[in-house]
Design an enzyme around this catalytic site. Structure first.
Site, PDB file in Angstrom:
ATOM      1  N   GLU A 258      69.120  33.659 -11.364  1.00 30.26           N
ATOM      2  CA  GLU A 258      69.483  35.026 -10.990  1.00 30.26           C
ATOM      3  C   GLU A 258      70.967  35.239 -10.708  1.00 30.26           C
ATOM      4  OE1 GLU A 258      67.628  37.690 -11.093  1.00 30.26           O
ATOM      5  OE2 GLU A 258      65.910  36.539 -11.823  1.00 30.26           O
TER       6      GLU A 258
ATOM      7  N   SER B 103      14.746  58.124  16.364  1.00 33.31           N
ATOM      8  CA  SER B 103      13.867  57.266  17.164  1.00 33.31           C
ATOM      9  C   SER B 103      14.532  55.993  17.668  1.00 33.31           C
ATOM     10  CB  SER B 103      12.631  56.899  16.354  1.00 33.31           C
ATOM     11  OG  SER B 103      11.922  58.059  16.026  1.00 33.31           O
TER      12      SER B 103
END
Lengths: 168, 791
Positions: free
Chosen positions: B206, B486
């Site tokens: 790079e 319930s």
């Protein structure tokens, strides 16, 4: 007289199968209720003569990994690292979540840390899983008595002590 | 890291007199002195203006650089880990399950493990070398373990010298990270922990002049321009690593001359402000290396996990070369989408490295032949467990500020069991598909949620927030508050059973129609699900069959206040309206809240607040906090025991008997179905010997789901349990409880010889004391004697 009756009754019980699980045979022990109810314990006392002998103190039973963790907890406790010891006992509980002895161990560590309320709850939890282990139940009541006393609740402490004495 | 803090924090205050600024300012002052001469001013004024604007702009850039460096460098997301797997002889774990765990940990399969994080398998034998790992309570060194399995159980475990091992804790799998929405996920690395060869690679590929330039490398730019002119397009970049860093830190990815200028200016500022090592570290941590849905993959630490599921220091030459190759174009060279192109790019990098003498020809050739080694992509968003992480985040927020959570690099050790989570997700999504088909429901409309926790201690093991569990979104397990129908009934019945003088399991309840008047003059007349009246029914049957009318009568008799108080003790702290319809579940709760209620049942009356976190550690390894195991007894053990026996009956012969299609009767699980009006919600909650689980099915638009609790949620629940190795539910009978034979017809005391007599548990002293007629009929002198003894 009573013994005679039992001797007489046993062979009869043996030949009528459902008898094995008749209510009187099933009713477990003379140990009082874990949370109060003295009249109930009196009722329990009435049947106590027919109950199997109170179980002898059972040595705590742990699986190998749990034993290893409790040893580690003892080392950590000796090194004054109570937090780490609590961590190890919690690890043990994940492996044996219904081992009353491990719950008791956690309760005593919390007691040592001065977390009395937590210690009392954990000891009660241990009792709920202790089954016929009278020695452990007694230790738990004693621990609860100390916890209550340390927290300044002398009434509950005395009640817990009385419970402990019932397990001698 | 530490050096950065020192460098960046200090200059924060005197930001306005940065080093470059004074020079510019003095130039502008000089300019002003000369404004008297009008001729000169024609040139000077614009010049001064340009200079002033440039100066101000540079100041702005300088400020941006410093705050950017600071902000980004410090924002280390919290790392979230699942539970560690405990290995011990006797542990219920199959070789396949262990393999799955190794995969989560990024361990590689080899023929024989010579290095850490590797394992091999030969049928029922697995050999592994573990990684060293820092747990909350200390460092564990890497281990060599030889494991032998028999029938789904770890049979033996020995170390390298053949010594038996009692217990070994594997490292915790990473299950996600917590980062702020505007921020990125990252796994920061320090320069000294980065493989040296990676630095060499970066510089040779790079930015060859990295250690000598001042931010911009003119020679490299000219070289690139020349190469691009020759090729007639952009083939080479001339940006230094510092410029790339500037781009990654502050700028968009749009290509323009203005951006290039900015980039260069910022690179110069960065070079003035920070050392080369600092810049390199920032580069390693900031460079863009891929995309995972909306999550950008920045930095080598995260990329290493993202592509290889392994820490950076475990990567070999070809993998490092691949990462370096990706920098040029993360989407162009995405090794998952374009493996061939990425492979070519990697080998090009290897060639350059060889030419520069960084690797030998042999190394290069071997690396060039290696497979890419990229792991299959996990679920999007960085975590496969968004619903669980959501719970972690909420529990953490009680004790930590949001910015601590997203930026302090905390390590959070949670209770998540990835294996159970996976099974729960699969059970839920597969069963929903089948349900839609079977009941001819519109495809894709049903939604569902599930929570699984340990009965003792309340550790949350799995949370599923919807049928597409891998995707973040509406977390129904926590946020869908729906009427529980319930599922409330066990609370009503427990409130009654806590009054042993008044109620036991065989107490007769009337199921005849009832009209309940409201305060506003309205009248409510509840009906049973089957629209029938069942006359007088014993209490246990009313719960097992989920009779509404009998339950309302019972609840009204016990008192709404008692029921509400108990609900509070069971851990529901939101305000609940004291209306009679509450008794049939007119209270909206989330699956997590329901799980809290049932956890207390499962633990025999001892409530443990549901926890998702065990410990939190600071980035430096210091202990921050434990979330300990706590219990508090909120209901007497005896009453809870009666209730739980009744809930076992629900499964054995009541509304949940459909579970027998999923689970062996031997498991004796306990549970309750729940259905709401017009079949809008289908619920099931229950527990085995070690785990409590709650499942909800419904629709997001609140239209009818078309399923009862037994038709829908029960089936998912059964699937979850079946897949996760349930332990039988053996209820230890508390001292306060005795078993008594009862004649079910009359509810009177019987004995075993009475036809149809059944044994029921009672709180001592609360069993019926009147004998049923059958007792007298069965009486002969001998049995009378018998009874006197045993009663």
């Amino acid at each position: 007289m009573m013994i005679w009756l039992i001797v007489l009754a046993l062979p009869i019980g043996a030949c009528s199968t459902p008898m094995r699980s008749s209510p009187a045979m099933r009713s477990s022990s003379s140990l009082p209720d874990d949370r109060g109810g003295s009249d109930q314990s009196r009722k329990g006392a009435r049947t106590s003569a027919y109950e199997p002998q109170a179980s002898a103190a059972i040595a705590p039973q742990y699986s190998l990994p749990v034993a290893a963790l409790l040893e580690e907890a003892s080392r950590q406790e000796a090194a004054k690292d109570l937090t780490a010891a609590v961590g190890s006992v919690e690890r043990a509980l994940r492996i044996e979540p219904r081992n009353a002895h491990v719950w008791h161990r956690l309760a005593s560590l919390r007691m040592k840390q001065g977390q009395y309320g937590m210690a009392v709850e954990l000891a009660a939890k241990s009792n709920s899983l202790a089954g016929g282990d009278a020695e452990l139940v007694r230790d738990n009541w004693r621990l609860m008595a100390r916890g209550y006393r340390a927290a300044g609740d002398s009434d509950s402490a005395e009640a817990a002590e009385r419970k402990a004495q019932a397990y001698r | 890291m530490a050096t950065f803090r020192k460098n960046t924090r200090k200059p924060r205050k005197p930001a306005r007199n940065g080093k470059k600024a004074p020079a510019k300012r003095s130039r502008t002052k000089r300019g002003r002195r000369r404004t008297g001469r009008s001729r000169l001013s024609r040139f000077v004024v614009p010049l001064v203006l340009v200079a002033a604007i440039t100066g101000v702009y540079l100041l702005y850039l300088d400020h941006k650089v410093r705050t950017g460096f600071q902000g980004n460098r410090h924002a280390v997301p919290a790392q979230v880990y699942g539970r560690p797997l405990e290995l011990y002889p006797g542990a219920k774990i199959s070789p396949g399950q262990l393999e799955a765990e190794f995969q989560r940990l990024g361990y590689r399969k080899v023929t024989y493990p010579k290095r850490p994080a590797a394992w091999s398998r030969n049928r029922d034998r697995i050999i592994v070398r573990t990684r060293p790992f820092t747990f909350w309570d200390g460092q564990a060194s890497g281990r060599y373990l030889d494991l032998d399995f028999r029938g789904g159980v770890l049979n033996s475990m020995v170390d390298g010298k053949g010594r038996p091992q009692a217990l070994v804790r594997l490292e915790t799998p990473k299950v996600g990270s917590i980062y702020a929405a505007h921020n990125e996920d990252r796994v920061p690395v320090d320069l000294d922990e980065v493989p040296e060869i990676l630095i060499g690679m970066l510089i040779s590929i790079e930015d060859r002049a990295f250690y000598s330039h001042h931010g911009v490398d003119l020679k490299a730019i000219l070289r690139a321009v020349w190469a691009n002119l020759k090729a007639g397009g952009v083939v080479q970049g001339g940006s230094t690593m510092t410029q790339q860093l500037a781009k990654n830190l502050y700028l968009t990815r749009k290509k323009s001359l203005w951006r290039k200028l900015n980039e260069a200016a910022m690179a110069l500022i960065i070079e003035r402000r920070f050392s080369k090592d600092e810049i390199l570290t920032a580069y390693l941590n900031e460079i863009y290396l891929g995309q995972d849905g909306s999550r950008a993959i920045h930095g080598f630490g995260l990329a290493s996990h993202f592509y290889f599921n392994r820490p950076l220091d475990e990567l070999d030459l070809p993998k490092l070369a691949l990462l370096v190759g990706i920098i040029r174009g993360p989407s162009l060279y995405d090794p998952r989408i374009h493996p061939e192109r990425a492979g070519k790019r990697r080998n090009l990098v290897l060639d350059v490295l060889h030419r520069q003498g960084i690797v030998t020809a042999e190394q290069k050739n071997r690396a060039a032949k290696a497979p890419l080694g990229v792991v299959k992509r996990g679920k999007k968003g960085g975590s496969g467990y968004p619903a669980f992480l959501d719970l972690v985040r909420r529990q953490m927020r009680r004790d930590y500020r949001p910015e601590d959570l997203t930026s302090e690099g905390l390590r959070i050790f949670t209770t998540l069991d990835p294996e159970i989570q996976q099974q729960t997700e699969t059970a839920l999504s597969e069963r929903l598909r089948k349900l839609e088909k079977r009941h001819r429901l519109p495809v894709g409309k049903l939604e569902a949620a599930a929570v699984v926790a340990r009965s003792e201690g309340g550790e949350v093991l799995a949370v599923v927030g919807g049928r597409r569990a891998g995707y973040a979104g509406f977390n129904r397990a926590l946020d869908a508050r729906r009427p529980i129908g319930s599922l409330i009934k066990p609370v009503v019945y427990l409130a009654a059973l806590m009054l042993p003088d008044r109620y036991n399991l065989v107490t007769k309840l009337s199921d005849d129609p009832i009209r309940v008047g409201g305060k506003d003059g309205s009248v409510w007349s509840p009906r049973n699900f089957d629209h029938k009246n069942h006359g007088e029914v014993p209490l246990h049957l009313a719960l097992a069959k989920s009779y509404n009318v009998a339950t309302v009568r019972l609840g009204m008799d016990v008192g709404l206040k008692r029921v509400l108080d108990l609900l509070g003790h069971l851990g529901i702290d939101r305000p609940v309206q004291a209306i009679p319809a509450l008794l049939l579940g007119a209270v909206s709760l989330s699956p997590l809240e329901v799980a809290q209620i049932y956890q207390t049942f499962a633990a025999g009356g001892f409530r443990s607040p549901l926890r998702a976190i065990r410990e939190v550690q600071a980035a430096d390894g210091s202990k921050l906090q434990r979330y300990p195991l706590t219990v508090s007894q909120v209901a007497p053990a005896g009453s809870v025991y009666l209730l739980n026996r009744n809930l076992q009956e629900v499964v054995r012969s009541g509304t949940a008997k459909g579970l027998s299609a999923f689970l062996s009767d031997q498991l004796n699980v306990a549970g309750k179905t729940g259905t709401t009006n017009d079949l809008k919600d289908s619920w099931f909650a229950g527990f085995s010997g070690n785990r409590v689980a709650v499942v909800w099915i419904g629709r997001d638009d609140n239209k009818p789901a078309g399923l009862t609790g037994a038709q829908g949620a029960l089936r998912i629940w059964g699937d979850i349990m079946r897949r996760t190795d349930p332990v039988p539910l053996d209820l230890p009978r508390p001292e306060s409880v005795e078993a008594v034979w009862v004649d079910p017809m009359s509810g009177l005391r019987a004995d075993a010889r009475c036809e149809g007599a059944q044994e029921f548990p009672f709180i001592r002293g609360s069993a019926p004391d009147t004998d049923a007629s059958c007792v007298a009929e069965a009486n002969d002198p001998l049995s009378t004697l018998f009874k006197r003894i045993f009663k």
